[in-house]
Write a protein that holds these residues in place. Structure first.
Motif, short mmCIF file in Angstrom:
data_model
loop_
_atom_site.label_atom_id
_atom_site.label_comp_id
_atom_site.label_asym_id
_atom_site.label_seq_id
_atom_site.Cartn_x
_atom_site.Cartn_y
_atom_site.Cartn_z
N LEU A 67 0.82 -1.21 0.00
CA LEU A 67 0.00 0.00 0.00
C LEU A 67 0.86 1.26 0.00
CD1 LEU A 67 -2.94 -0.94 2.36
CD2 LEU A 67 -2.86 -0.97 -0.13
N LYS A 68 1.96 1.22 0.70
CA LYS A 68 2.85 2.37 0.74
C LYS A 68 3.38 2.69 -0.66
CE LYS A 68 6.65 4.31 3.35
NZ LYS A 68 7.56 4.12 4.47
N GLU A 69 3.72 1.66 -1.42
CA GLU A 69 4.20 1.86 -2.78
C GLU A 69 3.09 2.43 -3.67
OE1 GLU A 69 7.38 -1.49 -3.84
OE2 GLU A 69 5.57 -2.30 -2.84
N THR A 97 2.95 5.86 -5.81
CA THR A 97 2.75 5.68 -7.25
C THR A 97 1.64 6.58 -7.77
OG1 THR A 97 3.52 3.38 -7.19
CG2 THR A 97 2.11 4.00 -9.04
N PHE A 98 0.59 6.71 -6.97
CA PHE A 98 -0.55 7.50 -7.39
C PHE A 98 -0.51 8.94 -6.87
CE2 PHE A 98 -2.14 3.24 -8.15
CZ PHE A 98 -2.64 3.40 -9.44
N GLY A 99 0.61 9.35 -6.32
CA GLY A 99 0.82 10.75 -5.98
C GLY A 99 0.16 11.24 -4.71
N PHE A 100 -0.18 10.34 -3.81
CA PHE A 100 -0.75 10.76 -2.53
C PHE A 100 0.38 11.08 -1.57
CE2 PHE A 100 -4.19 8.54 -4.51
CZ PHE A 100 -5.32 9.22 -4.10
N LYS A 101 0.17 12.07 -0.73
CA LYS A 101 1.22 12.50 0.20
C LYS A 101 1.41 11.55 1.37
CE LYS A 101 0.93 17.25 -1.14
NZ LYS A 101 0.62 18.60 -0.86
#
Length: 120
Positions: A84-86, A90-94
């Protein structure tokens, strides 16, 4: 909740400007979240794009962007073993917290729970 029917209807759209917008979103929604850049790429104003999309779908361009982003995320959750961290980055969440809230808002499930249900 994720709207599969609206997603499929958007994918089938034939209006050239909307079709270009959808194509750009499909390819860049995980990296570009600003509607201005999409409007500039298809050489229309944000207002014209918003009017055209609202007229045809009764939603805003941002709503469409979110719809495609959530679809891409759900596909990745269901088909990849990335942590989930990756996926968060990957999707640009902070943060993973923001990522989890985003997924929960549109599916009613946490990313972990969604993934667990897809693997059952």
């Amino acid at each position: 909740m994720f709207d599969e029917v609206r997603y499929e209807r958007l994918k089938a759209e034939t209006h050239p400007t909307i079709k270009q917008f959808i194509h750009l979103i499909e390819n860049h929604c995980h990296e570009q979240r600003g509607i201005t850049s999409y409007a500039n790429k298809i050489k229309v104003s944000e207002q014209k794009l918003a009017h055209l999309i609202f007229q045809n779908f009764n939603v805003s361009p941002v709503d469409i962007l979110r719809l495609f982003l959530i679809k891409e995320i759900l596909d990745k959750l269901a088909t990849s073993d990335l942590r989930l961290k990756e996926l968060t980055y990957t999707f640009g969440f902070k943060s993973q917290s923001n990522f989890t809230k985003f997924i929960r808002t549109y599916t009613g499930l946490t990313p972990s729970r969604y993934r667990a249900l897809k693997y059952v």
